[in-house]
Design a protein around this motif. Sequence first.
Motif, mmCIF file in Angstrom:
data_model
loop_
_atom_site.group_PDB
_atom_site.id
_atom_site.type_symbol
_atom_site.label_atom_id
_atom_site.label_comp_id
_atom_site.label_asym_id
_atom_site.label_seq_id
_atom_site.Cartn_x
_atom_site.Cartn_y
_atom_site.Cartn_z
ATOM 1 N N ALA A 96 0.836 -1.193 0.000
ATOM 2 C CA ALA A 96 0.000 0.000 0.000
ATOM 3 C C ALA A 96 0.875 1.249 0.000
ATOM 4 O O ALA A 96 1.998 1.232 0.522
ATOM 5 N N VAL A 97 0.323 2.320 -0.562
ATOM 6 C CA VAL A 97 1.013 3.605 -0.607
ATOM 7 C C VAL A 97 0.518 4.471 0.537
ATOM 8 O O VAL A 97 -0.693 4.631 0.727
ATOM 9 N N ALA A 98 1.457 5.032 1.272
ATOM 10 C CA ALA A 98 1.100 5.887 2.394
ATOM 11 C C ALA A 98 0.635 7.271 1.929
ATOM 12 O O ALA A 98 0.881 7.670 0.800
ATOM 13 N N PHE A 99 -0.014 7.958 2.838
ATOM 14 C CA PHE A 99 -0.409 9.343 2.568
ATOM 15 C C PHE A 99 0.808 10.252 2.504
ATOM 16 O O PHE A 99 0.780 11.287 1.841
ATOM 17 N N GLY A 100 1.853 9.889 3.212
ATOM 18 C CA GLY A 100 3.033 10.739 3.267
ATOM 19 C C GLY A 100 4.309 9.985 2.989
ATOM 20 O O GLY A 100 4.289 8.856 2.505
ATOM 21 N N SER A 101 5.417 10.630 3.346
ATOM 22 C CA SER A 101 6.728 10.078 3.031
ATOM 23 C C SER A 101 7.302 9.187 4.116
ATOM 24 O O SER A 101 8.344 8.566 3.929
ATOM 25 N N VAL A 102 6.613 9.110 5.249
ATOM 26 C CA VAL A 102 7.088 8.311 6.375
ATOM 27 C C VAL A 102 6.147 7.126 6.570
ATOM 28 O O VAL A 102 4.924 7.291 6.580
#
Length: 123
Positions: A96-102
């Motif tokens: 899954a791709v996160a909402f942010g960079s962390v």
Amino acid sequence: VQLQASGGGLVQSGGSLRLSCAASGFTFGDYAIGWFRQAPGKEREFLAGIGWKGATTYSADSMTGRITISRDTAKNTVYLQMNSLKPEDTAVYYCAVAFGSVAVNSMSGYRYWGQGTQVTVSS
């Protein structure tokens, strides 16, 4: 946005698998990617995540010490190396791709999901 998880299959207890998550449709290097799994009758659980600078985070409860997450930015792909597999690791594994960079360890931190790849570990 597309995420294609692959690399699952049938493996004997004690074996290894490397899962791949090929991503497209967004700036891959700007976002964290996470791996989760869901066994039959159980909730989906976080396994590992990797941030845009390569910082990693792992679940403290699941597959501890047996998995390694990595990313190849040139190939827009994140990998999950799984070793010493056990029958209880049988599940569908999702990236899954996160909402942010962390990378975070909660499903709520991820906005796009792949279709999953089945991992079955025989005893």
